[in-house]
Design a protein around this motif. Sequence first.
Motif, PDB file in Angstrom:
ATOM      1  N   VAL A 197       0.839  -1.197   0.000  1.00 29.92           N
ATOM      2  CA  VAL A 197       0.000   0.000   0.000  1.00 29.92           C
ATOM      3  C   VAL A 197       0.882   1.259   0.000  1.00 29.92           C
ATOM      4  CG1 VAL A 197      -1.672   1.313   1.361  1.00 29.92           C
ATOM      5  CG2 VAL A 197      -1.973  -1.139   1.078  1.00 29.92           C
ATOM      6  N   PHE A 198       1.951   1.229   0.771  1.00 25.74           N
ATOM      7  CA  PHE A 198       2.826   2.398   0.834  1.00 25.74           C
ATOM      8  C   PHE A 198       3.699   2.539  -0.410  1.00 25.74           C
ATOM      9  CE2 PHE A 198       1.642   2.335   5.324  1.00 25.74           C
ATOM     10  CZ  PHE A 198       1.483   3.688   5.564  1.00 25.74           C
ATOM     11  N   SER A 199       4.228   1.431  -0.903  1.00 27.28           N
ATOM     12  CA  SER A 199       5.082   1.538  -2.084  1.00 27.28           C
ATOM     13  C   SER A 199       4.283   1.909  -3.324  1.00 27.28           C
ATOM     14  CB  SER A 199       5.860   0.233  -2.321  1.00 27.28           C
ATOM     15  OG  SER A 199       7.243   0.502  -2.387  1.00 27.28           O
ATOM     16  N   ALA A 200       3.010   1.515  -3.334  1.00 24.52           N
ATOM     17  CA  ALA A 200       2.148   1.786  -4.492  1.00 24.52           C
ATOM     18  C   ALA A 200       1.927   3.277  -4.708  1.00 24.52           C
ATOM     19  CB  ALA A 200       0.804   1.078  -4.322  1.00 24.52           C
ATOM     20  N   LEU A 201       2.223   4.092  -3.695  1.00 26.69           N
ATOM     21  CA  LEU A 201       2.054   5.541  -3.838  1.00 26.69           C
ATOM     22  C   LEU A 201       3.153   6.152  -4.705  1.00 26.69           C
ATOM     23  CD1 LEU A 201       1.142   6.367  -0.120  1.00 26.69           C
ATOM     24  CD2 LEU A 201      -0.427   6.160  -2.049  1.00 26.69           C
ATOM     25  N   GLY A 202       4.191   5.394  -4.941  1.00 26.83           N
ATOM     26  CA  GLY A 202       5.315   5.898  -5.731  1.00 26.83           C
ATOM     27  C   GLY A 202       5.192   5.541  -7.207  1.00 26.83           C
ATOM     28  N   PRO A 203       6.226   5.891  -7.990  1.00 28.95           N
ATOM     29  CA  PRO A 203       6.202   5.633  -9.437  1.00 28.95           C
ATOM     30  C   PRO A 203       6.333   4.141  -9.736  1.00 28.95           C
ATOM     31  CG  PRO A 203       8.372   6.398  -8.772  1.00 28.95           C
ATOM     32  CD  PRO A 203       7.503   6.484  -7.555  1.00 28.95           C
ATOM     33  N   ASP A 204       6.143   3.818 -10.979  1.00 28.42           N
ATOM     34  CA  ASP A 204       6.214   2.424 -11.417  1.00 28.42           C
ATOM     35  C   ASP A 204       7.686   1.992 -11.478  1.00 28.42           C
ATOM     36  OD1 ASP A 204       5.610  -0.047 -12.510  1.00 28.42           O
ATOM     37  OD2 ASP A 204       5.545   0.733 -14.570  1.00 28.42           O
ATOM     38  N   ASN A 205       8.320   1.895 -10.310  1.00 29.58           N
ATOM     39  CA  ASN A 205       9.717   1.460 -10.260  1.00 29.58           C
ATOM     40  C   ASN A 205       9.796   0.009  -9.765  1.00 29.58           C
ATOM     41  OD1 ASN A 205       9.170   1.759  -7.532  1.00 29.58           O
ATOM     42  ND2 ASN A 205      10.524   3.515  -7.226  1.00 29.58           N
ATOM     43  N   GLU A 206      11.011  -0.467  -9.630  1.00 35.07           N
ATOM     44  CA  GLU A 206      11.184  -1.857  -9.248  1.00 35.07           C
ATOM     45  C   GLU A 206      10.616  -2.140  -7.847  1.00 35.07           C
ATOM     46  OE1 GLU A 206      15.160  -3.154 -10.111  1.00 35.07           O
ATOM     47  OE2 GLU A 206      14.810  -5.041  -9.029  1.00 35.07           O
ATOM     48  N   LEU A 207      10.759  -1.163  -6.961  1.00 32.26           N
ATOM     49  CA  LEU A 207      10.235  -1.341  -5.598  1.00 32.26           C
ATOM     50  C   LEU A 207       8.734  -1.563  -5.619  1.00 32.26           C
ATOM     51  CD1 LEU A 207      12.051   1.579  -3.736  1.00 32.26           C
ATOM     52  CD2 LEU A 207      12.437  -0.880  -3.400  1.00 32.26           C
ATOM     53  N   ARG A 208       8.064  -0.742  -6.427  1.00 37.76           N
ATOM     54  CA  ARG A 208       6.604  -0.850  -6.506  1.00 37.76           C
ATOM     55  C   ARG A 208       6.203  -2.183  -7.132  1.00 37.76           C
ATOM     56  NH1 ARG A 208       1.901   0.843  -9.544  1.00 37.76           N
ATOM     57  NH2 ARG A 208       0.486   2.110  -8.277  1.00 37.76           N
ATOM     58  N   ARG A 209       6.912  -2.550  -8.196  1.00 35.26           N
ATOM     59  CA  ARG A 209       6.580  -3.816  -8.869  1.00 35.26           C
ATOM     60  C   ARG A 209       6.846  -5.012  -7.958  1.00 35.26           C
ATOM     61  NH1 ARG A 209       8.641  -0.821 -13.373  1.00 35.26           N
ATOM     62  NH2 ARG A 209      10.732  -1.666 -13.051  1.00 35.26           N
ATOM     63  N   ASN A 210       7.953  -4.982  -7.226  1.00 36.37           N
ATOM     64  CA  ASN A 210       8.249  -6.091  -6.305  1.00 36.37           C
ATOM     65  C   ASN A 210       7.227  -6.191  -5.183  1.00 36.37           C
ATOM     66  OD1 ASN A 210      10.478  -6.797  -7.763  1.00 36.37           O
ATOM     67  ND2 ASN A 210      11.959  -5.811  -6.399  1.00 36.37           N
ATOM     68  N   SER A 211       6.814  -5.024  -4.664  1.00 36.77           N
ATOM     69  CA  SER A 211       5.854  -5.075  -3.557  1.00 36.77           C
ATOM     70  C   SER A 211       4.496  -5.546  -4.059  1.00 36.77           C
ATOM     71  CB  SER A 211       5.771  -3.728  -2.837  1.00 36.77           C
ATOM     72  OG  SER A 211       5.232  -2.759  -3.681  1.00 36.77           O
ATOM     73  N   MET A 212       4.184  -5.244  -5.325  1.00 31.63           N
ATOM     74  CA  MET A 212       2.940  -5.753  -5.937  1.00 31.63           C
ATOM     75  C   MET A 212       3.008  -7.278  -6.036  1.00 31.63           C
ATOM     76  SD  MET A 212       0.578  -3.590  -7.353  1.00 31.63           S
ATOM     77  CE  MET A 212       0.427  -1.808  -7.337  1.00 31.63           C
ATOM     78  N   ALA A 213       4.141  -7.770  -6.518  1.00 28.01           N
ATOM     79  CA  ALA A 213       4.294  -9.211  -6.706  1.00 28.01           C
ATOM     80  C   ALA A 213       4.139  -9.940  -5.368  1.00 28.01           C
ATOM     81  CB  ALA A 213       5.664  -9.515  -7.328  1.00 28.01           C
ATOM     82  N   LYS A 214       4.678  -9.327  -4.307  1.00 29.52           N
ATOM     83  CA  LYS A 214       4.620  -9.954  -2.992  1.00 29.52           C
ATOM     84  C   LYS A 214       3.271  -9.749  -2.298  1.00 29.52           C
ATOM     85  CE  LYS A 214       8.012  -8.361  -0.556  1.00 29.52           C
ATOM     86  NZ  LYS A 214       8.877  -7.986   0.563  1.00 29.52           N
ATOM     87  N   GLY A 215       2.730  -8.552  -2.458  1.00 36.86           N
ATOM     88  CA  GLY A 215       1.590  -8.164  -1.614  1.00 36.86           C
ATOM     89  C   GLY A 215       0.211  -8.415  -2.182  1.00 36.86           C
ATOM     90  N   LEU A 216       0.104  -8.624  -3.498  1.00 37.24           N
ATOM     91  CA  LEU A 216      -1.241  -8.741  -4.075  1.00 37.24           C
ATOM     92  C   LEU A 216      -2.017  -9.938  -3.534  1.00 37.24           C
ATOM     93  CD1 LEU A 216      -1.146  -7.542  -7.800  1.00 37.24           C
ATOM     94  CD2 LEU A 216      -2.279  -6.490  -5.826  1.00 37.24           C
ATOM     95  N   GLU A 217      -1.321 -11.042  -3.364  1.00 35.29           N
ATOM     96  CA  GLU A 217      -1.960 -12.241  -2.807  1.00 35.29           C
ATOM     97  C   GLU A 217      -2.454 -11.951  -1.389  1.00 35.29           C
ATOM     98  OE1 GLU A 217      -2.158 -15.719  -0.245  1.00 35.29           O
ATOM     99  OE2 GLU A 217      -0.496 -14.301  -0.196  1.00 35.29           O
ATOM    100  N   ALA A 218      -1.636 -11.205  -0.630  1.00 38.57           N
ATOM    101  CA  ALA A 218      -2.030 -10.835   0.736  1.00 38.57           C
ATOM    102  C   ALA A 218      -3.310  -9.993   0.707  1.00 38.57           C
ATOM    103  CB  ALA A 218      -0.902 -10.070   1.422  1.00 38.57           C
ATOM    104  N   GLY A 219      -3.492  -9.238  -0.376  1.00 41.51           N
ATOM    105  CA  GLY A 219      -4.652  -8.350  -0.480  1.00 41.51           C
ATOM    106  C   GLY A 219      -5.984  -9.078  -0.382  1.00 41.51           C
TER     107      GLY A 219
END
Length: 410
Positions: free
Chosen positions: A182-204
């Motif tokens: 949720v916090f990383s998603a506030l930033g640009p489409d960088n590697e951090l955001r993409r990695n946190s999506m890959a990890k966190g979406l299932e948790a969602g």
Amino acid sequence: MRATKMIEGHLEIEVPAGVPAWDVDPYDTAILSDPTEYFKELRSKGPFAYLPRYSMLACGRFEETKEVFSDWHRFVSSRGVGIHDFSLEEPWRPPSIVLEVDPPYHTKTRTVIERALSPRAVGKLRVSFREAADKLIDELLEKESFDAVSELAEAFSTTVFPDAVGLGETDRRRLVDYGELVFSALGPDNELRRNSMAKGLEAGSWIMEQCQRDRLKPEGFGAAIYAAADEGEITEEEAGMLVRSLLSAGIDTTVTALGSAIWCLARNPEQFQRLKADPQLARWAFEETLRYISPVHSFCRTADVDTEVSGIKIVKGTKILCVLGAANLDENHWPEADKFDIERKPSDHLALGVGIHACVGQNVARAEGEAMLTAVANKVGSIELSDEALWRPNNSIRTLDRLPVRFCAA
Ligand code: OVV
């Protein structure tokens, strides 16, 4: 007419007159891992800097950051508090109905959540927070050394908070990964955001299940929110969304603050000894940690009108990166800003925001911090770093990844 171009989900703007362009990437992993120099340079640029890479403004001085954050009429949250403009691009998840909205709707949802997390409701938790902290510190004192991020901060926060919400089950990994997303998603489409999506979406999807009425215990913040649905104040669906807000904002923020507090005390042994001499200072040690290592380093606002701040003209639609972490270290506001001093008693730091969107969970966060730091002050004699601390870069929060320490008994 000038052609308009989108960049990271918002409209490109011209450099405002009098604002220096600064070719920095505030979302660069090196900066996010160690932002102190970037904070300093940002403040030195003036009230605002223009970031060409993202075509947005950034502010890191106390005065302007506070002004932008305080004025929800001009600087709205409904267009998103990250780099993306929700009026132009569909958000990655249904927007929060308290964080990412403006009055009058905000007033309604905020009222419900504020009541659920009232000082009275939080007061009832103090004893159990203290017991949980005492027990955890006793266990950690048995160890040769341990990781204060996973074994102290995460272990504490992912136990006491889900319990206070009334979750039927807790799942440390999913709670932390979802918050990180949720916090990383506030930033640009960088590697951090993409990695946190890959990890966190299932948790969602797990998070959304936990928000349903029948998953929640009859006592707790969750039930208190659903009680407002029973009264017809909000709908059942809105109640679920507000529980989602608790789980989005309530874990990683406190994990971060608790970890940083231990980091600050380990690096400033004389401050730790002051805390031990007067454990009543625990709440101020926590507060100074929030100022010194602000858990949310930056949030955006969007200008919804043509306006002016400190003589700088800001056009409607401008995204402003409000660097709270930098404002809280502004030497023009804080004497010896770079000194961690638990007797400073900072009452007006911006770590929890200011104005109508100021952290609604702050009573809970402070109760957690006070409980933990009181237990540490009472039971631990000294704190030593047993290995190098590592930071975990995130587009919006400043958090430790690993903090190997040794607690010696008092
Ligand atoms: C990341 C964040 C902060 C505060 C509130 C929320 C999320 C929310 O989901 O409401």
